[in-house]
Design a protein around this motif. Structure first.
Motif, PDB file in Angstrom:
ATOM      1  N   THR A 103     -46.349  65.068  75.997  1.00  0.00           N
ATOM      2  CA  THR A 103     -45.240  65.974  75.716  1.00  0.00           C
ATOM      3  C   THR A 103     -44.232  66.040  76.862  1.00  0.00           C
ATOM      4  OG1 THR A 103     -46.449  67.897  76.562  1.00  0.00           O
ATOM      5  CG2 THR A 103     -46.668  67.429  74.221  1.00  0.00           C
ATOM      6  N   GLY A 127     -50.496  66.857  77.926  1.00  0.00           N
ATOM      7  CA  GLY A 127     -49.502  67.111  78.973  1.00  0.00           C
ATOM      8  C   GLY A 127     -48.603  65.907  79.156  1.00  0.00           C
ATOM      9  N   THR A 169     -54.114  74.454  79.240  1.00  0.00           N
ATOM     10  CA  THR A 169     -53.548  75.253  78.160  1.00  0.00           C
ATOM     11  C   THR A 169     -52.042  75.238  78.382  1.00  0.00           C
ATOM     12  OG1 THR A 169     -55.499  76.671  78.078  1.00  0.00           O
ATOM     13  CG2 THR A 169     -53.477  77.540  77.098  1.00  0.00           C
ATOM     14  N   HIS A 170     -51.330  74.609  77.460  1.00  0.00           N
ATOM     15  CA  HIS A 170     -49.883  74.472  77.613  1.00  0.00           C
ATOM     16  C   HIS A 170     -49.172  75.520  76.777  1.00  0.00           C
ATOM     17  CE1 HIS A 170     -50.676  70.381  79.203  1.00  0.00           C
ATOM     18  NE2 HIS A 170     -51.526  70.273  78.202  1.00  0.00           N
ATOM     19  N   LEU A 171     -48.307  76.291  77.409  1.00  0.00           N
ATOM     20  CA  LEU A 171     -47.399  77.163  76.654  1.00  0.00           C
ATOM     21  C   LEU A 171     -46.018  76.534  76.783  1.00  0.00           C
ATOM     22  CD1 LEU A 171     -48.302  80.839  77.666  1.00  0.00           C
ATOM     23  CD2 LEU A 171     -49.184  79.454  75.806  1.00  0.00           C
ATOM     24  N   ILE A 172     -45.520  75.978  75.710  1.00  0.00           N
ATOM     25  CA  ILE A 172     -44.250  75.254  75.779  1.00  0.00           C
ATOM     26  C   ILE A 172     -43.153  76.131  75.181  1.00  0.00           C
ATOM     27  CG2 ILE A 172     -43.010  73.175  75.040  1.00  0.00           C
ATOM     28  CD1 ILE A 172     -45.698  71.703  75.225  1.00  0.00           C
ATOM     29  N   HIS A 173     -42.173  76.447  76.041  1.00  0.00           N
ATOM     30  CA  HIS A 173     -41.109  77.379  75.647  1.00  0.00           C
ATOM     31  C   HIS A 173     -39.918  76.592  75.127  1.00  0.00           C
ATOM     32  CE1 HIS A 173     -43.554  79.982  78.062  1.00  0.00           C
ATOM     33  NE2 HIS A 173     -43.237  79.361  79.169  1.00  0.00           N
ATOM     34  N   GLY A 174     -39.984  76.140  73.917  1.00  0.00           N
ATOM     35  CA  GLY A 174     -38.852  75.409  73.349  1.00  0.00           C
ATOM     36  C   GLY A 174     -38.657  74.072  74.033  1.00  0.00           C
ATOM     37  N   ALA A 175     -37.428  73.568  73.946  1.00  0.00           N
ATOM     38  CA  ALA A 175     -37.137  72.249  74.505  1.00  0.00           C
ATOM     39  C   ALA A 175     -37.009  72.361  76.025  1.00  0.00           C
ATOM     40  CB  ALA A 175     -35.852  71.701  73.898  1.00  0.00           C
ATOM     41  N   THR A 176     -37.726  71.500  76.727  1.00  0.00           N
ATOM     42  CA  THR A 176     -37.582  71.426  78.177  1.00  0.00           C
ATOM     43  C   THR A 176     -36.191  70.860  78.477  1.00  0.00           C
ATOM     44  OG1 THR A 176     -39.942  71.012  78.372  1.00  0.00           O
ATOM     45  CG2 THR A 176     -38.599  70.420  80.274  1.00  0.00           C
ATOM     46  N   THR A 179     -42.884  80.306  71.152  1.00  0.00           N
ATOM     47  CA  THR A 179     -43.625  79.448  72.081  1.00  0.00           C
ATOM     48  C   THR A 179     -44.688  78.688  71.297  1.00  0.00           C
ATOM     49  OG1 THR A 179     -43.397  81.210  73.705  1.00  0.00           O
ATOM     50  CG2 THR A 179     -44.981  79.491  74.226  1.00  0.00           C
TER      51      THR A 179
END
Lengths: 216, 485
Positions: B232, B229, B274-281, B218
């Protein structure tokens, strides 16, 4: 040699001969006080208002529906974008169908940028910071957190946690699930900046208003 | 590394761009803003009883992460790749830029919206994109202002710390044709309107990475404006830039860093987003570019290694009396302040940036406020030591001759007396000269020459009168604890 190999090689050379450190445990950060839901609701309201968020405490879903209609009547009559969850379906059940849009993969961002508000559901609320955690599975759901000028977040009081570490037991395993995609966003108030002379201004790129409907 | 934009030769602090030294108005905005931040930081730390325990815990996690960096990077790569992202490595700035340009070319990108990334500043990426015909727009308000003004950021958290509302009003009327205003709300609205168009038009978004979690794959990005936000999530393509040091072992370790970063950086309990980005959306592409660019040099020097623990909160900049006076540009490269003075010499070479560790009064405040307990004062001293022993501007023939002469003159009473007599004579003579030669000229541009010490020197006076003085009992009126520095 690829850059990957050369970088990893340089790291290994740099670290060679080091005595290994024990992996530190996850620190406690905040002690658990286990407050009641009422105490957490009160704290949440106080904290979110301190960061210029708005919150309406509703005793029931019916009251929340009325609150939503009242809120939307004050905004311009453009479309409201919604993220499809049981809670948002229930909340918007009395809205005229042409007022609300549940998103479609081909919806251009230019069009969504004209919408007056968004309605999303929070997965967790953090009482000590006034934070809403919204789990977004798609780009559309992510955009609904940032694009419309008014962001309406609905949540039930049973999703309140005293603080981030207390909620982490639920959030971390979900974040670790390789099948989960998209984003978890922690939202603490409307968009803000202090980039000019450190003076606080709200609504720079994201929502100018953040309104939480807290049910229960 | 693109040498054309690095100006670290000689002593950057003596050059004209050290605006704060000569322009009192320019540094007033900076001084006030930095003071506001420092006050905020002190209050925050004082209000949290476990602040010290947090710093200690965060420091230990970072130390562990750095000592297992190779394993954690591989783990992070594996996990984020499993979530649909593409990971690319870059040895240096040139390679990282090439990765970005290749991605942009493959996707026929015309406009890139960028949220704040210090790595991107390090790469001089905007110039490269411009040269390739790709429009790069900085969307963080401070970065946007700095980009419009054709400047460099002066601070890593608030890049336009040096610009007053009046400066921004002038900038907007000149570059955007907007009516002049100094109202903060109106200025912000103007930026929102212009940047909205760019968000909606862009075909690629770029961001930095605050924390990369190895065990989940992540990435975490923190911000307040919502521009990260939008950058991305609006365009179909997201490229994230990170230094190798951003990886932490586990998502379990994240909460403490979120707490420390927000409270130290801006005095908030948590940042607004606070963005938690789990791989490619789903439906989008995500590239993560992992950059070395000199960081393994830091790792290799055990006394400097912990400077890689930096979470880029900017607190040490605000706390530093030198930074407050001279501003970010005086440091000559991307990372200013105490943290810049300890990492820049490693990233660009001590031969280029060997003077930076000397840009400090060693007051120690930076080390005291650092939320991850980087021992900045001792690292500065360590790098001073290296700079005078390795090829660097501090180890030039002139420097060596000067200091050896000084050392020789100071190590015998007769030589010392003769040297002092020459200094007295020299200062008195220089005062009457219409021009000031050599280093003295640079020195006197911003300062008055000091008064010549009174005559006769204390030494002579003591020889004549010292014997007549009787030792006196020490003062007892104040208790020892009353003394304040």
């Amino acid at each position: 040699m690829s850059s990957r190999e050369s970088i990893l090689g340089r790291i290994r050379t740099a670290l060679a001969g080091d005595s290994p450190l024990d992996r530190p445990p996850a620190p406690e950060v905040w002690a658990r006080q286990n407050p009641t839901t009422d105490e957490m609701s009160e704290r949440f309201v106080r904290e979110i208002e301190a960061v210029a968020g708005e919150v309406h405490r509703c005793r029931s879903m019916d009251e929340a529906r009325k609150e939503l209609l009242e809120l939307l009547s004050q905004l311009d009559q453009a479309t409201v974008g919604a993220v499809d969850r049981p809670l948002t379906r229930e909340l918007t059940s009395q809205l005229a169908p042409d007022r609300i849009d549940w998103g479609a993969p081909d919806r251009p961002a230019q069009e969504m940028a004209q919408w007056s508000a968004s309605v999303v559901a929070a997965d967790c609320l953090l009482a000590d910071t006034g934070t809403c955690m919204v789990a977004c599975a798609t780009a559309y759901e992510r955009l609904m957190c940032y694009l419309p000028p008014v962001s309406i977040v609905v949540a039930t009081a049973e999703r309140l946690f005293e603080h981030l570490p207390a909620a982490w037991d639920q959030i971390a395993p979900r974040a670790a699930d390789p099948a989960v995609r998209g984003e978890f966003v922690f939202i603490t108030g409307p968009s803000r900046t202090a980039d000019i002379e450190k003076i606080l201004i709200l609504g720079v790129h994201g929502p100018k208003r953040l309104i939480v409907l807290l049910i229960g | 590394m693109s040498d054309e934009h690095i100006d670290l030769e000689g002593a950057p602090f003596l050059k004209d761009k050290t605006a704060g030294l000569y322009e009192p108005a320019g540094s007033k905005t900076l001084e006030q803003s930095a003071q506001r931040s420092t006050k905020q930081n002190r209050e925050t730390a004082a209000s949290i009883p476990q602040w010290e325990a947090w710093r200690e815990a965060a420091s230990r996690i970072k130390a562990y992460a750095l000592s297992n960096l190779d394993k954690l990077l591989v783990e992070f790569e594996r996990n984020i790749t499993a979530r649909g992202a593409t990971v690319l490595y870059a040895d240096n700035a040139q390679e990282a830029n090439q990765h970005v340009l290749d991605i942009a070319r493959r996707h026929h990108v015309k406009t890139v919206v960028k949220s704040k990334s210090m790595v991107s500043e390090e790469l001089e990426l905007n110039h490269k994109l411009d040269a390739a015909g790709v429009r790069a727009v900085e969307t963080d308000l401070g970065e946007y202002l700095v980009q419009l003004a054709g400047q460099r950021p002066t601070h890593i958290v608030t890049p336009a710390l040096h610009l007053s509302a009046e400066d921004v009003g002038n900038l907007f009327s000149e570059k955007l044709g907007e009516p002049f205003t100094t109202e903060h709300q109106k200025l912000t609205d103007i930026a929102r309107r212009h940047l909205r168009e760019d968000f909606l038009r862009a075909d690629m978004g770029m961001s930095g990475v605050n924390f990369a979690m190895a065990d989940t794959g992540t990435i975490c990005i923190v911000e307040n404006e919502g521009n990260a936000g939008l950058s991305t999530s609006t365009p179909p393509l997201h490229v994230a830039l990170m230094g190798i040091e951003k990886v932490i072992p586990s998502i379990e370790h994240l909460p403490i860093f979120l707490n420390l970063l927000a409270r130290s950086g801006t005095g908030q309990k948590l940042t607004t987003y606070t963005h938690l980005i789990h791989g490619a959306t789903p439906g989008k592409e995500l590239y993560v570019i992992i950059l070395d660019n000199g960081r393994t040099n830091v790792l290799r020097d055990p006394a400097s290694r912990m400077s890689l623990a930096c979470i880029r909160c900017g607190t040490c900049l605000n706390a530093c009396p030198v930074y407050r006076r001279v501003g970010g540009w005086a440091y000559g490269w991307v990372y200013p302040g105490p943290i810049g003075s300890v990492i820049t010499p490693h990233l660009v070479g001590i031969d280029k940036a060997g003077t930076l560790p000397f840009a400090s009064s060693l007051c120690g405040y930076c080390g005291e406020v650092c939320p991850v307990k980087i021992d900045l004062p001792h690292q500065l001293v360590h790098l001073r030591h290296r700079a005078v022993n390795e090829p660097s501007p501090m180890n030039s023939l002139r420097q060596r001759v000067t200091w050896q002469l000084w050392s020789w003159a100071m190590s015998g009473p007769k030589r010392y007396r003769a040297a002092m007599a020459m200094v007295r004579l020299g200062v008195r003579t220089a005062k009457w000269l219409p021009w000031h030669f050599w280093e003295l000229g640079a020195w006197t541009r911003g300062r008055e020459l000091p008064q010549v010490p009174g005559r006769p020197p204390f030494r002579d006076w003591w020889r004549k009168n010292g014997a007549q003085l009787k030792p006196q009992a020490p003062h007892t009126e104040t208790s020892p604890g009353d003394e304040q520095s």
